[in-house]
Design a protein around this motif. Structure first.
Motif, PDB file in Angstrom:
ATOM      1  N   ASP A 178      32.443  33.459  36.129  1.00 13.87           N
ATOM      2  CA  ASP A 178      32.782  32.092  36.507  1.00 13.87           C
ATOM      3  C   ASP A 178      33.043  32.055  38.010  1.00 13.87           C
ATOM      4  O   ASP A 178      32.860  33.057  38.711  1.00 13.87           O
ATOM      5  CB  ASP A 178      34.023  31.603  35.739  1.00 13.87           C
ATOM      6  N   PHE A 179      33.447  30.884  38.514  1.00 16.14           N
ATOM      7  CA  PHE A 179      33.834  30.758  39.925  1.00 16.14           C
ATOM      8  C   PHE A 179      35.348  30.597  40.035  1.00 16.14           C
ATOM      9  O   PHE A 179      35.842  29.861  40.879  1.00 16.14           O
ATOM     10  CB  PHE A 179      33.103  29.578  40.567  1.00 16.14           C
ATOM     11  N   LYS A 180      36.060  31.296  39.187  1.00 10.43           N
ATOM     12  CA  LYS A 180      37.527  31.232  39.197  1.00 10.43           C
ATOM     13  C   LYS A 180      38.101  32.636  39.319  1.00 10.43           C
ATOM     14  O   LYS A 180      37.947  33.284  40.336  1.00 10.43           O
ATOM     15  CB  LYS A 180      38.026  30.521  37.936  1.00 10.43           C
ATOM     16  N   SER A 181      38.728  33.119  38.244  1.00  6.61           N
ATOM     17  CA  SER A 181      39.457  34.394  38.304  1.00  6.61           C
ATOM     18  C   SER A 181      38.554  35.614  38.465  1.00  6.61           C
ATOM     19  O   SER A 181      39.038  36.685  38.829  1.00  6.61           O
ATOM     20  CB  SER A 181      40.321  34.553  37.057  1.00  6.61           C
ATOM     21  N   SER A 182      37.254  35.476  38.197  1.00  2.00           N
ATOM     22  CA  SER A 182      36.335  36.609  38.371  1.00  2.00           C
ATOM     23  C   SER A 182      36.341  37.147  39.800  1.00  2.00           C
ATOM     24  O   SER A 182      36.008  38.300  40.039  1.00  2.00           O
ATOM     25  CB  SER A 182      34.900  36.189  38.011  1.00  2.00           C
ATOM     26  N   TRP A 183      36.719  36.293  40.757  1.00  2.00           N
ATOM     27  CA  TRP A 183      36.644  36.657  42.180  1.00  2.00           C
ATOM     28  C   TRP A 183      37.979  37.138  42.718  1.00  2.00           C
ATOM     29  O   TRP A 183      38.080  37.518  43.895  1.00  2.00           O
ATOM     30  CB  TRP A 183      36.158  35.452  42.988  1.00  2.00           C
ATOM     31  N   ARG A 184      38.986  37.151  41.862  1.00  2.00           N
ATOM     32  CA  ARG A 184      40.351  37.418  42.317  1.00  2.00           C
ATOM     33  C   ARG A 184      40.519  38.804  42.947  1.00  2.00           C
ATOM     34  O   ARG A 184      41.290  38.974  43.896  1.00  2.00           O
ATOM     35  CB  ARG A 184      41.314  37.258  41.132  1.00  2.00           C
ATOM     36  N   SER A 185      39.809  39.803  42.432  1.00  2.00           N
ATOM     37  CA  SER A 185      39.955  41.173  42.945  1.00  2.00           C
ATOM     38  C   SER A 185      39.333  41.366  44.317  1.00  2.00           C
ATOM     39  O   SER A 185      39.611  42.346  44.996  1.00  2.00           O
ATOM     40  CB  SER A 185      39.306  42.158  41.964  1.00  2.00           C
ATOM     41  N   GLY A 186      38.457  40.442  44.725  1.00  2.00           N
ATOM     42  CA  GLY A 186      37.757  40.583  46.003  1.00  2.00           C
ATOM     43  C   GLY A 186      36.525  41.450  45.907  1.00  2.00           C
ATOM     44  O   GLY A 186      35.654  41.421  46.794  1.00  2.00           O
ATOM     45  N   LEU A 187      36.397  42.232  44.815  1.00  2.00           N
ATOM     46  CA  LEU A 187      35.260  43.151  44.672  1.00  2.00           C
ATOM     47  C   LEU A 187      33.900  42.433  44.610  1.00  2.00           C
ATOM     48  O   LEU A 187      32.932  42.920  45.205  1.00  2.00           O
ATOM     49  CB  LEU A 187      35.449  44.030  43.431  1.00  2.00           C
ATOM     50  N   PRO A 188      33.788  41.276  43.905  1.00  2.00           N
ATOM     51  CA  PRO A 188      32.489  40.594  43.901  1.00  2.00           C
ATOM     52  C   PRO A 188      32.020  40.180  45.300  1.00  2.00           C
ATOM     53  O   PRO A 188      30.840  40.304  45.621  1.00  2.00           O
ATOM     54  CB  PRO A 188      32.739  39.369  43.015  1.00  2.00           C
ATOM     55  N   ASP A 236      44.336  31.975  48.619  1.00  2.00           N
ATOM     56  CA  ASP A 236      43.644  30.900  47.895  1.00  2.00           C
ATOM     57  C   ASP A 236      42.963  31.439  46.631  1.00  2.00           C
ATOM     58  O   ASP A 236      42.741  30.690  45.673  1.00  2.00           O
ATOM     59  CB  ASP A 236      42.572  30.248  48.775  1.00  2.00           C
ATOM     60  N   VAL A 237      42.616  32.728  46.636  1.00  2.00           N
ATOM     61  CA  VAL A 237      41.827  33.317  45.553  1.00  2.00           C
ATOM     62  C   VAL A 237      42.671  34.207  44.643  1.00  2.00           C
ATOM     63  O   VAL A 237      42.466  34.236  43.432  1.00  2.00           O
ATOM     64  CB  VAL A 237      40.640  34.126  46.130  1.00  2.00           C
ATOM     65  N   ASP A 238      43.635  34.925  45.226  1.00  2.00           N
ATOM     66  CA  ASP A 238      44.450  35.854  44.440  1.00  2.00           C
ATOM     67  C   ASP A 238      45.596  35.115  43.744  1.00  2.00           C
ATOM     68  O   ASP A 238      46.782  35.370  43.997  1.00  2.00           O
ATOM     69  CB  ASP A 238      44.989  36.977  45.331  1.00  2.00           C
ATOM     70  N   ILE A 239      45.219  34.179  42.890  1.00  2.00           N
ATOM     71  CA  ILE A 239      46.190  33.428  42.076  1.00  2.00           C
ATOM     72  C   ILE A 239      45.634  33.332  40.655  1.00  2.00           C
ATOM     73  O   ILE A 239      44.475  33.668  40.409  1.00  2.00           O
ATOM     74  CB  ILE A 239      46.451  32.009  42.638  1.00  2.00           C
ATOM     75  N   MET A 240      46.468  32.869  39.725  1.00  2.00           N
ATOM     76  CA  MET A 240      46.083  32.840  38.311  1.00  2.00           C
ATOM     77  C   MET A 240      44.820  32.012  38.061  1.00  2.00           C
ATOM     78  O   MET A 240      43.937  32.426  37.345  1.00  2.00           O
ATOM     79  CB  MET A 240      47.247  32.272  37.478  1.00  2.00           C
ATOM     80  N   ASN A 241      44.732  30.840  38.697  1.00  2.38           N
ATOM     81  CA  ASN A 241      43.603  29.955  38.431  1.00  2.38           C
ATOM     82  C   ASN A 241      43.070  29.378  39.751  1.00  2.38           C
ATOM     83  O   ASN A 241      43.369  28.239  40.105  1.00  2.38           O
ATOM     84  CB  ASN A 241      44.054  28.829  37.487  1.00  2.38           C
ATOM     85  N   PRO A 242      42.258  30.160  40.496  1.00  2.00           N
ATOM     86  CA  PRO A 242      41.757  29.682  41.793  1.00  2.00           C
ATOM     87  C   PRO A 242      40.870  28.450  41.646  1.00  2.00           C
ATOM     88  O   PRO A 242      40.328  28.185  40.571  1.00  2.00           O
ATOM     89  CB  PRO A 242      40.945  30.863  42.325  1.00  2.00           C
ATOM     90  N   ASP A 243      40.728  27.718  42.757  1.00  3.22           N
ATOM     91  CA  ASP A 243      39.936  26.482  42.717  1.00  3.22           C
ATOM     92  C   ASP A 243      38.440  26.785  42.665  1.00  3.22           C
ATOM     93  O   ASP A 243      37.887  27.422  43.562  1.00  3.22           O
ATOM     94  CB  ASP A 243      40.252  25.622  43.952  1.00  3.22           C
ATOM     95  N   GLU A 244      37.787  26.320  41.611  1.00  5.96           N
ATOM     96  CA  GLU A 244      36.371  26.589  41.360  1.00  5.96           C
ATOM     97  C   GLU A 244      35.478  26.029  42.462  1.00  5.96           C
ATOM     98  O   GLU A 244      34.557  26.701  42.947  1.00  5.96           O
ATOM     99  CB  GLU A 244      35.978  25.987  40.009  1.00  5.96           C
TER     100      GLU A 244
END
Length: 443
Positions: A178-188, A236-244
């Motif tokens: 998705d364009f939400k929590s999948s990006w939280r780790s920064g690895l993608p 902005d990204v390292d949160i439970m539900n980032p903005d898609e």
């Protein structure tokens, strides 16, 4: 939080576009600066390449006229402006202003880029042009066009996600759904950078770092090396539900960068030739591996396969830019088509061998592996894009029933895996410890 992030991201994106206007202009407060209509018209002129009519002054009538001109232009492009009115923009209503800017970003930035992927991912194409006609036939045509456009919105989002998935899949187990929590780790983000510009990041080191450190590093490299504007901050990204919408806007810039990577045909032919030679060598290595380990134990087969994969993943990096080219079949030369077919065939052979290896696992690990794959496949499966909410709910319930049925086995599989004695009658290991650890991690 979501509104604050969108305002910041959209403002940065707008300023990156307005820098190309003559003369350049800047937005400092999105809700206030948009009220006069001048900057909105500047933005649309850069994005469309057209000169739009405007009033030069800043009184109420002139501001209203400029905003009306902007909205009229957007409607002429068949954009649906639901509940977006001139008065709301003049008053700087946050939800309306953000809705308008997102509509512009999606159409001129994401949708236009996603079109280039239509051939690759078999998404529907769309012709947005429409003549002004008030006849009943034209009205029916307009409604049909709006429905097609709504379906394309889903397709454009999906095409961008598929592109991101494909860039990440070249680097081990990094996956985005998705364009939400999948990006939280920064690895993608780092994986996409590594695909576009091999050698800029160290993914092994990244896996040991915190989310914020990876996000900070990804945004820094993207800005300095790829000239991609920094639209987001780690918080902005390292949160439970980032903005898609904010993440989609930023990820689309990486797709834009990949489309702008132009190389001379001569250089491309040379790189294709080198890639073909490497692929041929890998095919021979794989064939030799299968032959040499035919009568070996599972332990030895898996060990030799791991050695092959380590070398394969290390050696493929220089060839990734040419192997992962997103050109459509029509744009590929004969050599590039042959290379793509050879690459697809090799990956297919490797995956087939891995699947056979999993089937060779000693009991009861073989059944746990099969169960794990079934659960993972269900988790990765995309839900059907159903417009009917009742059909969607029914489809979703079916998946939940299957998932619950599978999860009934979870505890027993976990107990079995944790108590598994990894040695044969001669006290030799049955399975490489790395495989057991991998299965535990996946469970």
């Amino acid at each position: 939080q979501r509104e604050f992030t969108q305002k910041k991201t959209f403002t940065s994106w707008i300023n990156s576009i307005l820098a190309k206007h003559t003369p350049p202009s800047v937005i400092s407060d999105l809700y206030k600066d948009i009220q006069q209509g001048h900057l909105l018209l500047d933005l649309l002129e850069v994005l469309s390449g057209q000169h739009l009519p405007r009033e030069k002054g800043c009184n109420t009538f002139q501001c209203r006229s400029n905003i009306e001109n902007a909205l009229t232009f957007l409607k002429s492009r068949s954009l649906k402006l639901i509940n977006i009115h001139v008065t709301d923009i003049i008053e700087g209503k946050p939800s309306i202003v953000l809705g308008l800017i997102w509509t512009i970003i999606f159409h001129f930035h994401i949708e236009e880029l996603a079109r280039t992927l239509a051939c690759t991912y078999n998404q529907p194409s769309l012709d947005c042009s429409s003549a002004v006609d008030s006849s009943p036939k034209a009205n029916r045509s307009a409604k049909k066009s709006a429905k097609i456009k709504e379906r394309w919105k889903i397709s454009a989002t999906k095409a961008l996600l598929l592109w991101a998935k494909e860039q990440c899949s070249l680097h081990g187990s990094i996956n985005v759904t998705d364009f939400k929590s999948s990006w939280r780790s920064g690895l993608p983000f780092l994986a996409i950078i590594q695909t576009l510009r091999p050698g800029l990041v160290d993914l092994e080191k990244a896996e040991a770092r915190s989310n914020k450190e990876n996000l900070k590093e990804a945004f820094r490299i993207a800005e300095l090396e790829l000239n991609i504007p920094r639209l987001l901050e780690p918080e902005d990204v390292d949160i439970m539900n980032p903005d898609e919408k904010s993440i989609m806007t930023y990820v689309a810039q990486f797709l834009q960068y990949s489309r702008n990577l132009h190389e001379s045909e001569e250089d491309m032919q040379e790189k294709v030739g080198e890639a073909m030679s490497w692929l041929t060598a890998q095919e021979k290595k794989l064939a030799k591996l299968l032959m040499d380990t035919e009568n070996e134990t599972y332990y030895q087969k898996y060990k030799e396969t791991m050695s092959f994969m380590e070398a394969f993943n290390r050696e493929k990096n220089p060839f990734l830019p040419v192997l992962s080219s997103k050109r459509s079949e029509a744009e590929l030369s004969e050599g590039q088509q042959q290379m793509r077919e050879k690459w697809d065939k090799l990956i297919s052979q490797i995956n087939e061998w891995k699947a056979k290896l999993d089937q060779m696992l000693p009991s009861p690990l073989d059944s746990i592996e099969a169960w794990l794959q079934e659960v993972e496949h269900l988790q990765a499966e995309d839900l059907p894009d159903l417009q009917d909410p009742f059909k969607a709910m029914f489809a979703f319930r079916e998946i939940i029933v299957i998932f619950k049925g599978l999860m009934d086995c979870f505890d027993s599989h976990l107990d079995t895996l944790q108590s598994f004695k990894n040695e044969d009658e001669k006290n030799m290991p049955l399975v490489l410890p790395e495989k057991l650890e991998e299965m535990k991690r996946r469970l």
